[in-house]
Scaffold this motif. Structure first.
Motif, PDB file in Angstrom:
ATOM      1  N   PRO A  73       0.830  -1.211   0.000  1.00  0.00           N
ATOM      2  CA  PRO A  73       0.000   0.000   0.000  1.00  0.00           C
ATOM      3  C   PRO A  73       0.861   1.258   0.000  1.00  0.00           C
ATOM      4  O   PRO A  73       1.877   1.325   0.695  1.00  0.00           O
ATOM      5  CB  PRO A  73      -0.786  -0.123   1.310  1.00  0.00           C
ATOM      6  N   ILE A  74       0.466   2.228  -0.800  1.00  0.00           N
ATOM      7  CA  ILE A  74       1.147   3.533  -0.798  1.00  0.00           C
ATOM      8  C   ILE A  74       0.576   4.369   0.340  1.00  0.00           C
ATOM      9  O   ILE A  74      -0.634   4.552   0.440  1.00  0.00           O
ATOM     10  CB  ILE A  74       0.957   4.250  -2.147  1.00  0.00           C
ATOM     11  N   LYS A  75       1.434   4.873   1.189  1.00  0.00           N
ATOM     12  CA  LYS A  75       0.989   5.698   2.311  1.00  0.00           C
ATOM     13  C   LYS A  75       0.816   7.160   1.911  1.00  0.00           C
ATOM     14  O   LYS A  75      -0.075   7.849   2.392  1.00  0.00           O
ATOM     15  CB  LYS A  75       1.995   5.591   3.461  1.00  0.00           C
ATOM     16  N   TYR A  76       1.720   7.628   1.054  1.00  0.00           N
ATOM     17  CA  TYR A  76       1.715   9.042   0.669  1.00  0.00           C
ATOM     18  C   TYR A  76       2.127   9.160  -0.792  1.00  0.00           C
ATOM     19  O   TYR A  76       3.043   8.463  -1.236  1.00  0.00           O
ATOM     20  CB  TYR A  76       2.692   9.818   1.547  1.00  0.00           C
ATOM     21  N   ILE A  77       1.440  10.020  -1.535  1.00  0.00           N
ATOM     22  CA  ILE A  77       1.791  10.211  -2.942  1.00  0.00           C
ATOM     23  C   ILE A  77       1.643  11.681  -3.318  1.00  0.00           C
ATOM     24  O   ILE A  77       0.706  12.362  -2.884  1.00  0.00           O
ATOM     25  CB  ILE A  77       0.925   9.310  -3.859  1.00  0.00           C
ATOM     26  N   HIS A  78       2.600  12.176  -4.085  1.00  0.00           N
ATOM     27  CA  HIS A  78       2.607  13.570  -4.537  1.00  0.00           C
ATOM     28  C   HIS A  78       2.453  13.569  -6.051  1.00  0.00           C
ATOM     29  O   HIS A  78       3.250  12.953  -6.760  1.00  0.00           O
ATOM     30  CB  HIS A  78       3.922  14.235  -4.128  1.00  0.00           C
ATOM     31  N   ASN A 130      -5.273  -3.656 -10.636  1.00  0.00           N
ATOM     32  CA  ASN A 130      -3.956  -3.807 -10.018  1.00  0.00           C
ATOM     33  C   ASN A 130      -2.961  -2.777 -10.563  1.00  0.00           C
ATOM     34  O   ASN A 130      -1.864  -3.114 -11.030  1.00  0.00           O
ATOM     35  CB  ASN A 130      -3.399  -5.213 -10.232  1.00  0.00           C
ATOM     36  N   ILE A 131      -3.344  -1.512 -10.527  1.00  0.00           N
ATOM     37  CA  ILE A 131      -2.493  -0.446 -11.044  1.00  0.00           C
ATOM     38  C   ILE A 131      -1.418  -0.113 -10.009  1.00  0.00           C
ATOM     39  O   ILE A 131      -1.691   0.475  -8.967  1.00  0.00           O
ATOM     40  CB  ILE A 131      -3.316   0.809 -11.376  1.00  0.00           C
ATOM     41  N   ARG A 132      -0.185  -0.502 -10.317  1.00  0.00           N
ATOM     42  CA  ARG A 132       0.941  -0.213  -9.431  1.00  0.00           C
ATOM     43  C   ARG A 132       1.571   1.106  -9.856  1.00  0.00           C
ATOM     44  O   ARG A 132       1.893   1.308 -11.029  1.00  0.00           O
ATOM     45  CB  ARG A 132       1.975  -1.334  -9.481  1.00  0.00           C
ATOM     46  N   LEU A 133       1.750   1.993  -8.897  1.00  0.00           N
ATOM     47  CA  LEU A 133       2.342   3.298  -9.164  1.00  0.00           C
ATOM     48  C   LEU A 133       3.730   3.389  -8.553  1.00  0.00           C
ATOM     49  O   LEU A 133       4.017   2.780  -7.525  1.00  0.00           O
ATOM     50  CB  LEU A 133       1.463   4.408  -8.585  1.00  0.00           C
ATOM     51  N   SER A 134       4.572   4.188  -9.189  1.00  0.00           N
ATOM     52  CA  SER A 134       5.896   4.476  -8.644  1.00  0.00           C
ATOM     53  C   SER A 134       6.296   5.880  -9.071  1.00  0.00           C
ATOM     54  O   SER A 134       5.662   6.478  -9.959  1.00  0.00           O
ATOM     55  CB  SER A 134       6.932   3.451  -9.116  1.00  0.00           C
ATOM     56  N   TYR A 152       5.594   7.163  -1.209  1.00  0.00           N
ATOM     57  CA  TYR A 152       6.195   6.315  -0.183  1.00  0.00           C
ATOM     58  C   TYR A 152       5.202   5.235   0.215  1.00  0.00           C
ATOM     59  O   TYR A 152       4.065   5.556   0.563  1.00  0.00           O
ATOM     60  CB  TYR A 152       6.583   7.125   1.055  1.00  0.00           C
ATOM     61  N   PRO A 153       5.635   3.962   0.152  1.00  0.00           N
ATOM     62  CA  PRO A 153       6.893   3.466  -0.403  1.00  0.00           C
ATOM     63  C   PRO A 153       7.072   3.879  -1.863  1.00  0.00           C
ATOM     64  O   PRO A 153       6.155   4.409  -2.474  1.00  0.00           O
ATOM     65  CB  PRO A 153       6.760   1.952  -0.262  1.00  0.00           C
ATOM     66  N   GLN A 154       8.259   3.589  -2.412  1.00  0.00           N
ATOM     67  CA  GLN A 154       8.584   4.090  -3.748  1.00  0.00           C
ATOM     68  C   GLN A 154       7.743   3.473  -4.853  1.00  0.00           C
ATOM     69  O   GLN A 154       7.714   3.974  -5.966  1.00  0.00           O
ATOM     70  CB  GLN A 154      10.065   3.883  -4.045  1.00  0.00           C
ATOM     71  N   ASN A 155       7.034   2.372  -4.564  1.00  0.00           N
ATOM     72  CA  ASN A 155       6.050   1.855  -5.507  1.00  0.00           C
ATOM     73  C   ASN A 155       5.015   1.032  -4.746  1.00  0.00           C
ATOM     74  O   ASN A 155       5.302   0.513  -3.670  1.00  0.00           O
ATOM     75  CB  ASN A 155       6.697   1.024  -6.617  1.00  0.00           C
ATOM     76  N   GLY A 156       3.823   0.958  -5.287  1.00  0.00           N
ATOM     77  CA  GLY A 156       2.754   0.230  -4.609  1.00  0.00           C
ATOM     78  C   GLY A 156       1.396   0.582  -5.179  1.00  0.00           C
ATOM     79  O   GLY A 156       1.282   1.122  -6.282  1.00  0.00           O
TER      80      GLY A 156
END
Length: 269
Positions: A73-78, A130-134, A152-156
Motif C-alpha cells: 500500500p502507498i501511504k503518501y503520494i505527490h 492492479n495499477i501499481r504506481l511508482s 512512499y513506499p517508492q512503488n505500490g
C-alpha cells in the motif's frame, strides 16, 4: 565534528535524507520536505504528519490485489498536473458556464476539485486492474495528464488510507509546464554509489557515470512510464524526458536527484 546532535533525519514519506538546517520551515517544530512537500515534525521526524487530504473516504476492495505477494500500500503520494490539460479543463468549464462565469478568473480549479473529479473516480473505477504506481509514472484521466512526483513506499497500490498531495510548497496546485529545460544539475546519492562500487569492485569516475548511467536516461523518453493509453497526448510530451527540481529517480541501480533545474521543471531537449 564538535556537534554531538545530528541535524539529519529521513522523510517519513519519500525516505529522502533531510537536513533541518536547510529545508523550509513552517514554524519552530514543523518543516516541509524539499522533495515530496510532506509535513514533518522536527522533534518526531518519523511520526506521520497531519494528512493534507484523505484519498478515499470509503474503503477500496483490496481483496484482489492483497491476494498477490507483491501488494504494497502507498501511504503518501505527490502528484502534479500538466498545464495543457488544465487549460483545456478551464476552457471547457468556461464555455459550458458562459452565463454564470464570464471569464476564467472566476473559475477555481483546486486540489479538492481535481481529487474529487479525476483522481478518486479513476482509481475507484479501476481498483481491480492492479495499477501499481511508482515515482515518475504518468497517467491520463479524461484527457488530462498527471505525473507521480514522489510516493512512499517508492512503488505500490493506492488504498483507502493513501494520502494524496496535489500542491506545491506554497500550497498551490502543482502545475507542470510544457517547456524545455535549459540547465540542470543532477547528483547520484552516496548510498547507491557505494552499493554499485561494491558490486563492480571499483569506483566509477565522473565521465563513466555520465556516459554510461545518466546520459542514456536523459536522452530517453517517458513512454515506458505511462500507465494509461497515450493516444490523446502530444507526441512531444511522450518522446522526451520530463524532470522537476528535487525529483529523485533510479536508473541502472543508481539513485539520482535533480539538485537544480532552470526552469523549475520541463522536458529535456
Amino acid at each position: 565534528m564538535g556537534n554531538s546532535q545530528s541535524r539529519l533525519s529521513v522523510c517519513p514519506f519519500c525516505t529522502t535524507e533531510l537536513d533541518f538546517s536547510s529545508i523550509s520551515i513552517q514554524n519552530n517544530n514543523t518543516f516541509i520536505c524539499g522533495r515530496c512537500h510532506g509535513t514533518i515534525e522536527k522533534i518526531q521526524p518519523r511520526r506521520t504528519p497531519l494528512s493534507r487530504m484523505p484519498f478515499i473516504s470509503s474503503p477500496i476492495n483490496d481483496n484482489i490485489i492483497k491476494d498477490t505477494d507483491a501488494f504494497t500500500p502507498i501511504k503518501y503520494i505527490h502528484i502534479g498536473i500538466f498545464e495543457n490539460g488544465l487549460k483545456s479543463l478551464l476552457s471547457l468549464q468556461s464555455s459550458s458556464n458562459e452565463e454564470e462565469k464570464k471569464n476564467d478568473e472566476n473559475i477555481i480549479i483546486s486540489d479538492h476539485y481535481i481529487l474529487d473529479n479525476f483522481i478518486k473516480p479513476y482509481f475507484r473505477q479501476n481498483q481491480h486492474e492492479n495499477i501499481r504506481l511508482s515515482t515518475g509514472n504518468r497517467f491520463i484521466i479524461k484527457n488530462i495528464e498527471f505525473k507521480v512526483i514522489s510516493c512512499y513506499p517508492q512503488n505500490g497500490f493506492i488504498t483507502d488510507s493513501t494520502v494524496v498531495n496535489l500542491n506545491d510548497s506554497d500550497d498551490e496546485l502543482l502545475i507542470l509546464k510544457q517547456r524545455k529545460i535549459k540547465q540542470i544539475h543532477l547528483l547520484p546519492t552516496l548510498s547507491s554509489l557505494s552499493v554499485l562500487h561494491k558490486i563492480k569492485k571499483y569506483h566509477l569516475n565522473r565521465e563513466e557515470l555520465y556516459q554510461s548511467y545518466l546520459k542514456p536516461y536523459l536522452r530517453n523518453n517517458d513512454n515506458s512510464l505511462f500507465i494509461t493509453n497515450t493516444h490523446c497526448i502530444q507526441s512531444d510530451n511522450i518522446n522526451k524526458r520530463h524532470l522537476i527540481q528535487n525529483e529523485i529517480f533510479i536508473h541502472k541501480n543508481i539513485e539520482w536527484k535533480v539538485i537544480k533545474s532552470q526552469p523549475n521543471d520541463g522536458f529535456m531537449d
